[in-house]
Motif scaffolding. Structure first.
Motif, PDB file in Angstrom:
ATOM      1  N   LEU A  54      -5.979 -12.035  -6.600  1.00 17.57           N
ATOM      2  CA  LEU A  54      -5.081 -12.155  -7.750  1.00 17.57           C
ATOM      3  C   LEU A  54      -5.830 -12.240  -9.072  1.00 17.57           C
ATOM      4  N   ASN A  55      -6.937 -12.954  -9.088  1.00 15.38           N
ATOM      5  CA  ASN A  55      -7.620 -13.234 -10.348  1.00 15.38           C
ATOM      6  C   ASN A  55      -8.994 -12.598 -10.493  1.00 15.38           C
ATOM      7  N   ASN A  56      -9.522 -12.032  -9.429  1.00 13.56           N
ATOM      8  CA  ASN A  56     -10.879 -11.501  -9.467  1.00 13.56           C
ATOM      9  C   ASN A  56     -10.846  -9.977  -9.280  1.00 13.56           C
ATOM     10  N   GLU A  57     -11.127  -9.260 -10.351  1.00  8.20           N
ATOM     11  CA  GLU A  57     -11.086  -7.791 -10.312  1.00  8.20           C
ATOM     12  C   GLU A  57     -12.066  -7.221  -9.287  1.00  8.20           C
ATOM     13  N   ASN A  58     -13.228  -7.847  -9.150  1.00  9.58           N
ATOM     14  CA  ASN A  58     -14.199  -7.369  -8.159  1.00  9.58           C
ATOM     15  C   ASN A  58     -13.634  -7.475  -6.748  1.00  9.58           C
ATOM     16  N   HIS A  59     -12.933  -8.557  -6.467  1.00  3.46           N
ATOM     17  CA  HIS A  59     -12.315  -8.705  -5.147  1.00  3.46           C
ATOM     18  C   HIS A  59     -11.211  -7.662  -4.958  1.00  3.46           C
ATOM     19  N   ARG A  60     -10.401  -7.446  -6.000  1.00  9.01           N
ATOM     20  CA  ARG A  60      -9.351  -6.413  -5.901  1.00  9.01           C
ATOM     21  C   ARG A  60      -9.968  -5.048  -5.634  1.00  9.01           C
ATOM     22  N   ASN A  61     -11.051  -4.744  -6.318  1.00  7.65           N
ATOM     23  CA  ASN A  61     -11.690  -3.435  -6.141  1.00  7.65           C
ATOM     24  C   ASN A  61     -12.236  -3.241  -4.733  1.00  7.65           C
ATOM     25  N   GLU A  62     -12.569  -4.335  -4.059  1.00  6.53           N
ATOM     26  CA  GLU A  62     -13.070  -4.211  -2.685  1.00  6.53           C
ATOM     27  C   GLU A  62     -12.025  -3.602  -1.754  1.00  6.53           C
ATOM     28  N   ILE A  63     -10.755  -3.717  -2.103  1.00 10.03           N
ATOM     29  CA  ILE A  63      -9.708  -3.116  -1.277  1.00 10.03           C
ATOM     30  C   ILE A  63      -9.860  -1.596  -1.277  1.00 10.03           C
ATOM     31  N   THR A  64     -10.455  -1.062  -2.316  1.00  9.00           N
ATOM     32  CA  THR A  64     -10.700   0.378  -2.401  1.00  9.00           C
ATOM     33  C   THR A  64     -12.110   0.747  -1.967  1.00  9.00           C
ATOM     34  N   THR A  65     -13.087  -0.049  -2.354  1.00  7.66           N
ATOM     35  CA  THR A  65     -14.488   0.348  -2.173  1.00  7.66           C
ATOM     36  C   THR A  65     -15.110  -0.126  -0.867  1.00  7.66           C
ATOM     37  N   ASN A  66     -14.506  -1.094  -0.214  1.00  7.52           N
ATOM     38  CA  ASN A  66     -15.064  -1.648   1.014  1.00  7.52           C
ATOM     39  C   ASN A  66     -14.123  -1.298   2.168  1.00  7.52           C
ATOM     40  N   GLY A  67     -14.617  -0.521   3.108  1.00  8.46           N
ATOM     41  CA  GLY A  67     -13.788  -0.072   4.225  1.00  8.46           C
ATOM     42  C   GLY A  67     -13.109  -1.202   4.973  1.00  8.46           C
ATOM     43  N   LYS A  68     -13.779  -2.330   5.078  1.00 10.31           N
ATOM     44  CA  LYS A  68     -13.197  -3.485   5.768  1.00 10.31           C
ATOM     45  C   LYS A  68     -11.883  -3.902   5.103  1.00 10.31           C
ATOM     46  N   PHE A  69     -11.894  -4.013   3.784  1.00 12.72           N
ATOM     47  CA  PHE A  69     -10.695  -4.462   3.078  1.00 12.72           C
ATOM     48  C   PHE A  69      -9.655  -3.356   2.966  1.00 12.72           C
ATOM     49  N   ALA A  70     -10.114  -2.119   2.869  1.00 12.66           N
ATOM     50  CA  ALA A  70      -9.172  -0.992   2.844  1.00 12.66           C
ATOM     51  C   ALA A  70      -8.355  -0.972   4.134  1.00 12.66           C
ATOM     52  N   LEU A  71      -9.042  -1.165   5.250  1.00 12.42           N
ATOM     53  CA  LEU A  71      -8.366  -1.168   6.547  1.00 12.42           C
ATOM     54  C   LEU A  71      -7.532  -2.433   6.743  1.00 12.42           C
ATOM     55  N   LEU A  72      -8.092  -3.582   6.410  1.00 13.21           N
ATOM     56  CA  LEU A  72      -7.352  -4.837   6.601  1.00 13.21           C
ATOM     57  C   LEU A  72      -6.074  -4.895   5.768  1.00 13.21           C
ATOM     58  N   SER A  73      -6.090  -4.298   4.581  1.00 11.94           N
ATOM     59  CA  SER A  73      -4.864  -4.294   3.778  1.00 11.94           C
ATOM     60  C   SER A  73      -3.771  -3.494   4.480  1.00 11.94           C
ATOM     61  N   ALA A  74      -4.155  -2.423   5.162  1.00 15.47           N
ATOM     62  CA  ALA A  74      -3.179  -1.633   5.922  1.00 15.47           C
ATOM     63  C   ALA A  74      -2.712  -2.397   7.159  1.00 15.47           C
ATOM     64  N   VAL A  75      -3.637  -3.062   7.834  1.00 15.93           N
ATOM     65  CA  VAL A  75      -3.273  -3.858   9.014  1.00 15.93           C
ATOM     66  C   VAL A  75      -2.304  -4.962   8.613  1.00 15.93           C
ATOM     67  N   TYR A  76      -2.611  -5.643   7.509  1.00 19.95           N
ATOM     68  CA  TYR A  76      -1.702  -6.685   7.013  1.00 19.95           C
ATOM     69  C   TYR A  76      -0.306  -6.100   6.806  1.00 19.95           C
ATOM     70  N   PHE A  77      -0.230  -4.993   6.081  1.00 24.33           N
ATOM     71  CA  PHE A  77       1.059  -4.391   5.738  1.00 24.33           C
ATOM     72  C   PHE A  77       1.819  -4.001   7.002  1.00 24.33           C
ATOM     73  N   TRP A  78       1.129  -3.390   7.933  1.00 25.28           N
ATOM     74  CA  TRP A  78       1.713  -2.931   9.194  1.00 25.28           C
ATOM     75  C   TRP A  78       2.266  -4.105   9.997  1.00 25.28           C
ATOM     76  N   ASN A  79       1.580  -5.239   9.924  1.00 19.19           N
ATOM     77  CA  ASN A  79       1.990  -6.423  10.683  1.00 19.19           C
ATOM     78  C   ASN A  79       2.940  -7.338   9.921  1.00 19.19           C
ATOM     79  N   ALA A  80       3.157  -7.085   8.652  1.00 18.10           N
ATOM     80  CA  ALA A  80       4.003  -7.971   7.852  1.00 18.10           C
ATOM     81  C   ALA A  80       5.367  -7.363   7.531  1.00 18.10           C
ATOM     82  N   ARG A  81       5.435  -6.064   7.389  1.00 19.04           N
ATOM     83  CA  ARG A  81       6.676  -5.395   6.975  1.00 19.04           C
ATOM     84  C   ARG A  81       7.629  -5.291   8.160  1.00 19.04           C
ATOM     85  N   THR A  82       8.878  -5.658   7.936  1.00 19.93           N
ATOM     86  CA  THR A  82       9.880  -5.599   9.006  1.00 19.93           C
ATOM     87  C   THR A  82      11.080  -4.754   8.596  1.00 19.93           C
TER      88      THR A  82
END
Length: 162
Positions: A54-82
């Motif tokens: 929420l507050n750290n731009e570097n952490h937000r950018n990791e969702i794009t630049t770091n494969g781990k976070f890119a994938l985990l964001s999709a896993v989260y969404f897949w497991n959270a959306r109903t």
């Protein structure tokens, strides 16, 4: 542009929220609400590696630049959306995306839907229609999504993951 389009959507509170919480990762996680939920999901699972999306731009950018976070964001969404509790397909009410995707009894029923881009009526499965609405919020690009889904399904890419 992002601030104009997304400034007050998905929990964004105006200002630079549209830009700060723009689509990132494989699923294109978008909006303050989704970033908050993903942050909670990640931090609860990784207490020794907490991130402040929420507050750290570097952490937000990791969702794009770091494969781990890119994938985990999709896993989260897949497991959270109903599926909505008032949805038309009663057996899917309250079920998660991954459960809907695996429902061969209801998911393979062919429906007709208008592709908002081509303005053509196309045939697609219930699963393809519902996933498009739940993930993308509408029916733009239906033909492309349907064709991509069919290519993946026909290639049996996930056959070994049972």
């Amino acid at each position: 542009m992002a601030n104009y389009v997304y400034g007050d959507k998905n929990g964004n509170q105006g200002g630079d929220d549209g830009w700060n919480f723009r689509g990132r990762g494989i699923i294109q996680l978008t909006g303050r609400n989704n970033y908050t939920a993903f942050q909670n999901y990640y931090n609860n699972s990784n207490p020794n590696d907490k991130k402040d999306f929420l507050n750290n731009e570097n952490h937000r950018n990791e969702i794009t630049t770091n494969g781990k976070f890119a994938l985990l964001s999709a896993v989260y969404f897949w497991n959270a959306r109903t599926y909505p509790s008032q949805g038309v397909i009663a057996t899917w009410r309250g079920k998660y995306l991954y459960q809907i995707a695996d429902d061969k009894d209801n998911g393979n029923i062919i429906t007709k839907e208008k592709d908002n881009d081509s303005k053509q009526e196309i045939g697609l499965t219930q699963t393809q229609r519902v996933m498009s609405k739940l993930i993308n919020g509408g029916y733009h690009g239906l033909t492309d999504r349907r064709d991509a889904h069919n290519r993946i399904k026909n290639a049996e890419l996930f056959k070994g993951f049972k």
